[in-house]
Design a protein around this motif. Structure first.
Motif, PDB file in Angstrom:
ATOM      1  N   MET A   1       0.832  -1.198   0.000  1.00 17.52           N
ATOM      2  CA  MET A   1       0.000   0.000   0.000  1.00 17.52           C
ATOM      3  C   MET A   1       0.874   1.259   0.000  1.00 17.52           C
ATOM      4  SD  MET A   1      -3.102  -1.205   2.527  1.00 17.52           S
ATOM      5  CE  MET A   1      -3.691   0.444   2.784  1.00 17.52           C
ATOM      6  N   LYS A   2       1.942   1.237   0.784  1.00 19.19           N
ATOM      7  CA  LYS A   2       2.856   2.373   0.842  1.00 19.19           C
ATOM      8  C   LYS A   2       3.543   2.571  -0.509  1.00 19.19           C
ATOM      9  CE  LYS A   2       6.556   4.277   3.666  1.00 19.19           C
ATOM     10  NZ  LYS A   2       7.456   4.050   4.795  1.00 19.19           N
ATOM     11  N   ARG A   3       3.936   1.481  -1.156  1.00 21.63           N
ATOM     12  CA  ARG A   3       4.573   1.551  -2.462  1.00 21.63           C
ATOM     13  C   ARG A   3       3.620   2.150  -3.499  1.00 21.63           C
ATOM     14  NH1 ARG A   3       4.657  -0.676  -7.183  1.00 21.63           N
ATOM     15  NH2 ARG A   3       3.044  -2.178  -6.682  1.00 21.63           N
ATOM     16  N   GLN A   4       2.365   1.702  -3.485  1.00 22.32           N
ATOM     17  CA  GLN A   4       1.373   2.221  -4.425  1.00 22.32           C
ATOM     18  C   GLN A   4       1.098   3.706  -4.186  1.00 22.32           C
ATOM     19  OE1 GLN A   4      -1.980  -0.387  -3.975  1.00 22.32           O
ATOM     20  NE2 GLN A   4      -1.148  -1.926  -5.382  1.00 22.32           N
ATOM     21  N   GLU A   5       1.039   4.104  -2.920  1.00 22.07           N
ATOM     22  CA  GLU A   5       0.813   5.512  -2.584  1.00 22.07           C
ATOM     23  C   GLU A   5       1.967   6.382  -3.092  1.00 22.07           C
ATOM     24  OE1 GLU A   5       0.513   8.264   1.402  1.00 22.07           O
ATOM     25  OE2 GLU A   5      -0.225   6.204   1.501  1.00 22.07           O
ATOM     26  N   LYS A   6       3.180   5.897  -2.892  1.00 20.22           N
ATOM     27  CA  LYS A   6       4.353   6.628  -3.354  1.00 20.22           C
ATOM     28  C   LYS A   6       4.342   6.755  -4.879  1.00 20.22           C
ATOM     29  CE  LYS A   6       9.371   6.735  -2.829  1.00 20.22           C
ATOM     30  NZ  LYS A   6      10.535   6.056  -2.275  1.00 20.22           N
ATOM     31  N   GLN A   7       3.933   5.689  -5.562  1.00 19.83           N
ATOM     32  CA  GLN A   7       3.870   5.683  -7.019  1.00 19.83           C
ATOM     33  C   GLN A   7       2.832   6.700  -7.515  1.00 19.83           C
ATOM     34  OE1 GLN A   7       2.686   1.893  -8.651  1.00 19.83           O
ATOM     35  NE2 GLN A   7       3.882   2.210 -10.508  1.00 19.83           N
ATOM     36  N   LYS A   8       1.682   6.787  -6.831  1.00 20.66           N
ATOM     37  CA  LYS A   8       0.650   7.761  -7.196  1.00 20.66           C
ATOM     38  C   LYS A   8       1.156   9.185  -7.003  1.00 20.66           C
ATOM     39  CE  LYS A   8      -3.418   4.961  -6.169  1.00 20.66           C
ATOM     40  NZ  LYS A   8      -4.579   4.810  -5.284  1.00 20.66           N
ATOM     41  N   GLU A   9       1.847   9.440  -5.887  1.00 15.63           N
ATOM     42  CA  GLU A   9       2.386  10.774  -5.626  1.00 15.63           C
ATOM     43  C   GLU A   9       3.411  11.169  -6.686  1.00 15.63           C
ATOM     44  OE1 GLU A   9       3.928  10.543  -1.665  1.00 15.63           O
ATOM     45  OE2 GLU A   9       1.941  10.575  -0.743  1.00 15.63           O
ATOM     46  N   LYS A  10       4.235  10.218  -7.080  1.00 14.85           N
ATOM     47  CA  LYS A  10       5.256  10.479  -8.094  1.00 14.85           C
ATOM     48  C   LYS A  10       4.596  10.799  -9.438  1.00 14.85           C
ATOM     49  CE  LYS A  10       9.594   8.531  -9.750  1.00 14.85           C
ATOM     50  NZ  LYS A  10      10.504   7.390  -9.674  1.00 14.85           N
ATOM     51  N   ALA A  11       3.559  10.053  -9.795  1.00 18.50           N
ATOM     52  CA  ALA A  11       2.838  10.305 -11.045  1.00 18.50           C
ATOM     53  C   ALA A  11       2.178  11.684 -11.013  1.00 18.50           C
ATOM     54  CB  ALA A  11       1.802   9.224 -11.277  1.00 18.50           C
ATOM     55  N   GLN A  12       1.657  12.058  -9.851  1.00 16.61           N
ATOM     56  CA  GLN A  12       1.029  13.368  -9.713  1.00 16.61           C
ATOM     57  C   GLN A  12       2.065  14.485  -9.874  1.00 16.61           C
ATOM     58  OE1 GLN A  12      -0.907  13.949  -5.985  1.00 16.61           O
ATOM     59  NE2 GLN A  12      -1.877  15.853  -6.599  1.00 16.61           N
ATOM     60  N   ARG A  13       3.249  14.309  -9.256  1.00 14.93           N
ATOM     61  CA  ARG A  13       4.308  15.312  -9.397  1.00 14.93           C
ATOM     62  C   ARG A  13       4.744  15.448 -10.855  1.00 14.93           C
ATOM     63  NH1 ARG A  13       6.624  12.800  -4.828  1.00 14.93           N
ATOM     64  NH2 ARG A  13       8.206  11.857  -6.168  1.00 14.93           N
ATOM     65  N   ARG A  14       4.852  14.312 -11.547  1.00 14.03           N
ATOM     66  CA  ARG A  14       5.236  14.346 -12.961  1.00 14.03           C
ATOM     67  C   ARG A  14       4.199  15.096 -13.791  1.00 14.03           C
ATOM     68  NH1 ARG A  14       7.157   8.112 -13.964  1.00 14.03           N
ATOM     69  NH2 ARG A  14       9.224   8.298 -13.052  1.00 14.03           N
ATOM     70  N   ALA A  15       2.917  14.844 -13.524  1.00 14.00           N
ATOM     71  CA  ALA A  15       1.850  15.509 -14.264  1.00 14.00           C
ATOM     72  C   ALA A  15       1.872  17.013 -14.000  1.00 14.00           C
ATOM     73  CB  ALA A  15       0.498  14.921 -13.882  1.00 14.00           C
ATOM     74  N   GLU A  16       2.068  17.409 -12.749  1.00 12.15           N
ATOM     75  CA  GLU A  16       2.130  18.827 -12.410  1.00 12.15           C
ATOM     76  C   GLU A  16       3.324  19.497 -13.087  1.00 12.15           C
ATOM     77  OE1 GLU A  16       2.233  18.934  -8.169  1.00 12.15           O
ATOM     78  OE2 GLU A  16       0.111  18.458  -7.956  1.00 12.15           O
ATOM     79  N   LYS A  17       4.450  18.802 -13.098  1.00 13.17           N
ATOM     80  CA  LYS A  17       5.651  19.344 -13.725  1.00 13.17           C
ATOM     81  C   LYS A  17       5.432  19.509 -15.228  1.00 13.17           C
ATOM     82  CE  LYS A  17      10.631  18.520 -13.840  1.00 13.17           C
ATOM     83  NZ  LYS A  17      11.712  17.595 -13.478  1.00 13.17           N
ATOM     84  N   LYS A  18       4.771  18.545 -15.836  1.00 13.64           N
ATOM     85  CA  LYS A  18       4.514  18.600 -17.274  1.00 13.64           C
ATOM     86  C   LYS A  18       3.585  19.770 -17.600  1.00 13.64           C
ATOM     87  CE  LYS A  18       3.219  15.615 -21.101  1.00 13.64           C
ATOM     88  NZ  LYS A  18       2.772  14.271 -21.483  1.00 13.64           N
ATOM     89  N   LEU A  19       2.562  19.986 -16.780  1.00 21.48           N
ATOM     90  CA  LEU A  19       1.653  21.107 -17.000  1.00 21.48           C
ATOM     91  C   LEU A  19       2.365  22.442 -16.807  1.00 21.48           C
ATOM     92  CD1 LEU A  19      -1.647  19.923 -15.266  1.00 21.48           C
ATOM     93  CD2 LEU A  19      -1.236  20.268 -17.701  1.00 21.48           C
ATOM     94  N   ALA A  20       3.185  22.530 -15.774  1.00 18.37           N
ATOM     95  CA  ALA A  20       3.902  23.771 -15.492  1.00 18.37           C
ATOM     96  C   ALA A  20       4.910  24.078 -16.588  1.00 18.37           C
ATOM     97  CB  ALA A  20       4.600  23.681 -14.140  1.00 18.37           C
ATOM     98  N   LYS A  21       5.494  23.054 -17.160  1.00 17.88           N
ATOM     99  CA  LYS A  21       6.500  23.242 -18.204  1.00 17.88           C
ATOM    100  C   LYS A  21       5.856  23.799 -19.473  1.00 17.88           C
ATOM    101  CE  LYS A  21      10.570  20.783 -19.702  1.00 17.88           C
ATOM    102  NZ  LYS A  21      11.247  19.493 -19.751  1.00 17.88           N
ATOM    103  N   GLY A  22       4.620  23.430 -19.726  1.00 19.26           N
ATOM    104  CA  GLY A  22       3.936  23.870 -20.925  1.00 19.26           C
ATOM    105  C   GLY A  22       3.489  25.325 -20.869  1.00 19.26           C
ATOM    106  N   LYS A  23       3.360  25.890 -19.683  1.00 19.52           N
ATOM    107  CA  LYS A  23       2.893  27.262 -19.536  1.00 19.52           C
ATOM    108  C   LYS A  23       4.004  28.253 -19.832  1.00 19.52           C
ATOM    109  CE  LYS A  23       1.015  26.818 -15.407  1.00 19.52           C
ATOM    110  NZ  LYS A  23       0.538  27.259 -14.137  1.00 19.52           N
ATOM    111  N   ASP A  24       3.749  29.193 -20.711  1.00 22.16           N
ATOM    112  CA  ASP A  24       4.627  30.327 -20.987  1.00 22.16           C
ATOM    113  C   ASP A  24       6.048  29.946 -21.372  1.00 22.16           C
ATOM    114  OD1 ASP A  24       2.482  31.960 -20.335  1.00 22.16           O
ATOM    115  OD2 ASP A  24       3.071  32.047 -18.226  1.00 22.16           O
ATOM    116  N   GLY A  25       6.290  28.732 -21.794  1.00 20.98           N
ATOM    117  CA  GLY A  25       7.615  28.332 -22.242  1.00 20.98           C
ATOM    118  C   GLY A  25       8.670  28.339 -21.156  1.00 20.98           C
ATOM    119  N   GLU A  26       8.261  28.159 -19.919  1.00 20.21           N
ATOM    120  CA  GLU A  26       9.222  28.160 -18.819  1.00 20.21           C
ATOM    121  C   GLU A  26       9.091  26.885 -18.003  1.00 20.21           C
ATOM    122  OE1 GLU A  26       8.829  31.656 -16.482  1.00 20.21           O
ATOM    123  OE2 GLU A  26       9.720  32.936 -17.995  1.00 20.21           O
TER     124      GLU A  26
END
Length: 65
Positions: A12-37
């Motif tokens: 359960m802890k491993r799955q939770e960590k994996q979900k958090e990592k996927a969420q961070r990646r998605a947020e980073k990808k969205l932030a990277k697309g904004k304003d070319g920064e």
């Protein structure tokens, strides 16, 4: 505590960590697309970076006609 319970908690802890990592990646990808920064506000294109000193001279003298 039984071994089965420990294994279940570990999984359960491993799955939770994996979900958090996927969420961070998605947020980073969205932030990277904004304003070319990137998330730390540095431009993706080095030519747009105001912190780079482009006034240096290249010391290579090419003898071309």
């Amino acid at each position: 505590m039984s071994i089965t319970f420990q294994k279940r908690q570990k999984e359960m802890k491993r799955q939770e960590k994996q979900k958090e990592k996927a969420q961070r990646r998605a947020e980073k990808k969205l932030a990277k697309g904004k304003d070319g920064e990137t998330p730390n506000n540095t431009p993706l294109d080095p030519a747009l970076d105001p912190t780079i000193d482009w006034s240096h001279n290249n010391e290579l003298d090419l003898d071309r006609p």
